[in-house]
Design a protein around this motif. Sequence first.
Motif, short mmCIF file in Angstrom:
data_model
loop_
_atom_site.label_atom_id
_atom_site.label_comp_id
_atom_site.label_asym_id
_atom_site.label_seq_id
_atom_site.Cartn_x
_atom_site.Cartn_y
_atom_site.Cartn_z
N PRO A 1 -6.04 -4.16 2.17
CA PRO A 1 -5.83 -2.82 2.73
C PRO A 1 -6.68 -1.79 2.00
CG PRO A 1 -3.96 -3.49 1.39
CD PRO A 1 -4.91 -4.64 1.41
N THR B 1 1.37 5.23 0.52
CA THR B 1 0.81 6.43 1.13
C THR B 1 1.87 7.52 1.03
OG1 THR B 1 1.64 6.12 3.38
CG2 THR B 1 -0.43 4.99 2.81
N VAL C 1 0.86 -1.18 0.00
CA VAL C 1 0.00 0.00 0.00
C VAL C 1 0.90 1.23 0.00
CG1 VAL C 1 -1.80 1.26 1.23
CG2 VAL C 1 -1.74 -1.22 1.34
N VAL D 1 -4.55 3.58 7.09
CA VAL D 1 -4.96 2.43 6.29
C VAL D 1 -5.78 1.49 7.17
CG1 VAL D 1 -4.15 0.44 4.97
CG2 VAL D 1 -2.87 2.59 4.88
N VAL E 1 -7.03 2.32 1.82
CA VAL E 1 -6.44 3.59 2.21
C VAL E 1 -7.56 4.55 2.60
CG1 VAL E 1 -5.02 5.54 1.49
CG2 VAL E 1 -4.45 3.23 0.72
#
Length: 146
Positions: free
Chosen positions: A119, A65, A63, A129, A121
């Motif tokens: 996951p 970010t 994931v 998350v 976001v």
Amino acid sequence: MIIHQTGVRSRHSALLWTALAALFGSMLSTAQSATAPVAQSITSQPFAATSEGYTCFRIPQPVHTAKGILAIAEARVDHCGDAGDIDLVAKWSADGKTWGPLQLLRGADDDGGYGNPVPVVVDAAEGHVNVLYARNDVVKGKRSQI
């Protein structure tokens, strides 16, 4: 970013990481302007088989970010099968090359199986998350889904 995993059943995991990296890379490249420099690919391994107290790691989920990359995976305790004592774990990376310590998300001190992490976001700028997952109870050799 290309992330590879070595160990038991690693080809499938490496292919999944490569496919996910390609997907994220294509999404990022379409969001950038045409004059932006091309991103350099990175080889990294957040989880290694037979390490950190686990037999193997499966179903890796990266994931992205603003604060870095979160890697989530199933950590198989006794064997690499789909039923058994399975924990959910995560690692953070600020640069995609080096990874912080293993963090246990679910599964401490129980025989249940936590798996199929997804996951979501919630706030990319802050790095928030949520992780959706499935849980199986393994009781005296019988498996029941919750």
